[in-house]
Design an enzyme around this catalytic site. Structure first.
Site, PDB file in Angstrom:
ATOM      1  N   ASP A  45       0.821  -1.206   0.000  1.00 14.95           N
ATOM      2  CA  ASP A  45       0.000   0.000   0.000  1.00 14.95           C
ATOM      3  C   ASP A  45       0.860   1.264   0.000  1.00 14.95           C
ATOM      4  O   ASP A  45       2.030   1.243   0.411  1.00 14.95           O
ATOM      5  CB  ASP A  45      -0.894   0.049   1.241  1.00 14.95           C
ATOM      6  CG  ASP A  45      -2.039  -0.948   1.165  1.00 14.95           C
ATOM      7  OD1 ASP A  45      -2.071  -1.737   0.205  1.00 14.95           O
ATOM      8  OD2 ASP A  45      -2.887  -0.936   2.076  1.00 14.95           O
ATOM      9  N   HIS A 189       3.906  -2.277   3.178  1.00 11.40           N
ATOM     10  CA  HIS A 189       3.939  -0.900   2.678  1.00 11.40           C
ATOM     11  C   HIS A 189       5.277  -0.636   1.983  1.00 11.40           C
ATOM     12  O   HIS A 189       6.338  -0.990   2.513  1.00 11.40           O
ATOM     13  CB  HIS A 189       3.757   0.096   3.831  1.00 11.40           C
ATOM     14  CG  HIS A 189       2.414  -0.022   4.501  1.00 11.40           C
ATOM     15  ND1 HIS A 189       2.141  -1.001   5.427  1.00 11.40           N
ATOM     16  CD2 HIS A 189       1.276   0.702   4.354  1.00 11.40           C
ATOM     17  CE1 HIS A 189       0.890  -0.878   5.840  1.00 11.40           C
ATOM     18  NE2 HIS A 189       0.339   0.140   5.201  1.00 11.40           N
TER      19      HIS A 189
END
Length: 493
Positions: A45, A189
């Site tokens: 993400d 991430h």
């Protein structure tokens, strides 16, 4: 103040809290976990990031692993070359909003605009639009179910706090190793510039992931994109479809259906769970607003409060003014649910509702003599989507005054039909103008006549009158045959 509290509770519960709970716990209309023998999905993400995303892509390429990148639109626009590389190297690109803001604090139109803008950015870079969406922090609002039907919402099975630098590479590796098993959807991430993240935290993610990729390959696992994970997971449920159709199929249970008007309705497991949650919410609502049962409490509940609204002429000699006491009636959701599920026709549903109200009216009338301020009550009051036939019982029907309450009530109906009804979007689009909640008000003197039990024995006359009224309404409005079920479904949970 009470109205503000009620509206706030109403709005937050249905707009945000319940959809998030339902999607996370029950996986309603979202993909969270795979059903595979040896595949694991890596998802990243917040990127792309000019430093860490290229390093991550190099690591994945060395191990022959595929992943899914949920990109933030403004970052994708800033670094198109990285997005192009993600696509060219065979990874999946999904949407993570144009800016990293939670859907809870944005209007549905704003969320939709963010997603469309990000989709346009990705299309310009890669030539194709993404099929997958992950809302920031995994938070959905109820409109996401309706407005994003063309996208598969993807959440995760495990996350590891890798956005914080103090969770070093060794800690991350140990956390990831404990979860390393087929069907897992890892949330990681590749960018650390969002709110609450540390700029250099992705360095630890990449270091830990290098060890995990080695371990996974040793154990015979494959790291795949979310498209392949969903296709493999959906295949047992849809054995006669190819992979592409399985990937595009919304994550809903096969048995979630509502049958035609001539048979009782049936619902699948997911919907049963949703109805259960709505029933629990109703108990909280009753507690907060101190509702009391009518009779045994199986069909209706009530409270005595002051009316707040414009003057209403109930009869030639009776006007309801703001500040007058009213007995406010609330349907018991379980009763409405059972009626809707067990009726074989729209006419039968309408008659059953009239009959339940008729049986409860003597108890309502008697409550006036025992409840606090009952002697001051000027009228019986309710707001309902189901109001045909009410006049035969002594009610008058009135339009809701325009304002926040009317708007919220209409939104409430549309939310419930979109979420619960298998064809909710289509129903709201084609028949939304007929979904109009109205006030049902019965003057005190008429209500008191119901205290006499002998009135209930006159049911056949009243029933014929109600049936005639419903028949007239059906003749006036074409394709009205499904309205009772729709309106019941709108109110029942």
């Amino acid at each position: 103040m009470e109205l503000i509290l009620w509206i706030g509770f109403y709005f937050l519960t249905f707009y945000a809290f319940l959809p998030a709970l339902i999607s996370r716990i029950f996986g309603f209309r979202v993909f969270t976990r795979g059903n595979t023998d040896k595949e694991i999905a890596l998802t990243f993400d917040d990127g792309p990031d000019p430093i860490y995303t290229p390093k991550l892509l190099g690591l994945l390429k060395r191990h022959g692993a595929k992943a899914t990148f949920f990109v933030v639109g403004e970052n994708a626009e800033r670094y198109p070359d990285i997005v192009a590389r993600i696509h060219e190297e065979g990874h999946i690109i999904g949407i993570h909003n144009y800016v990293h803001h939670t859907n809870w604090f944005m209007r549905p139109r704003t969320v939709k605009r963010q997603i469309h803008r990000t989709s346009d950015v990705i299309k310009r870079i890669t030539g194709s639009r993404p099929m997958y969406y992950r809302p920031p922090w995994g938070i959905v609002n109820v409109f996401d179910y309706a407005n994003l039907g063309y996208l598969q919402i993807v959440l995760w099975t495990s996350l590891f706090g890798d956005w914080r630098k103090r969770v070093n590479a060794d800690k991350l590796y140990k956390r990831m190793k404990r979860k390393l098993r087929p069907g897992q959807v890892f949330l990681l991430h590749d960018c650390g510039i969002t709110f609450g993240a540390d700029r250099d935290a992705p360095a630890n993610t990449i270091a830990a992931l290098a060890r995990i990729l080695d371990d996974g390959q040793t154990m015979g696992y494959r790291f795949v994109g979310i498209d392949e994970m969903i296709a493999l997971s959906e295949r047992p449920r849809y054995p006669h479809t190819n992979n592409q159709s399985a990937v595009r199929r919304p994550s809903m249970s096969n048995d979630e259906s509502v049958t035609g008007n001539n048979e009782p309705h049936s619902i699948g497991l997911f919907k049963k769970l949703i109805v259960t949650i709505w029933m629990l919410w109703e108990k909280v609502f009753h507690f907060l607003f101190r509702l009391r049962p009518v009779g045994e409490g199986k069909s209706f509940n009530y409270r005595v409060r002051r009316y707040a609204g414009p003057p209403l002429d109930l009869r030639a000699d009776t006007t309801l003014h703001s500040g007058d006491y009213i007995m406010e009636i609330h349907f018991e959701n379980r009763m409405l649910f059972n009626l809707g599920m067990n009726s074989r026709s729209t006419l039968q549903t309408g008659i059953k509702i009239i009959r339940e109200m008729e049986k409860a009216l003597p108890d309502m009338a008697r409550e006036l003599s025992t409840t606090p301020n009952g002697d001051k009550v000027k009228a019986l009051y309710g707001v309902s989507m189901i109001h045909r036939g009410a006049e035969s019982l002594g009610y008058g029907t009135y339009d809701l005054p325009r304002g926040l309450f009317s708007w919220m009530t209409n939104i409430y109906l549309r939310i419930l039909i979109r979420v619960i009804h298998p064809e909710g979007n289509e129903r709201v689009r084609t028949k939304g103008e007929r979904m109009s909640p109205r006030m049902l008000i019965m003057p005190r003197d008429i209500l008191l006549t119901w205290a006499d039990e002998t009135r209930v024995k006159r049911r056949p006359q009243r029933e014929r009158a109600a049936k005639k009224e419903i028949s007239v309404k059906k003749a006036e409005v074409p394709h009205e045959t499904a309205d009772y079920e729709e309106e019941t479904m709108g109110k029942l949970v």
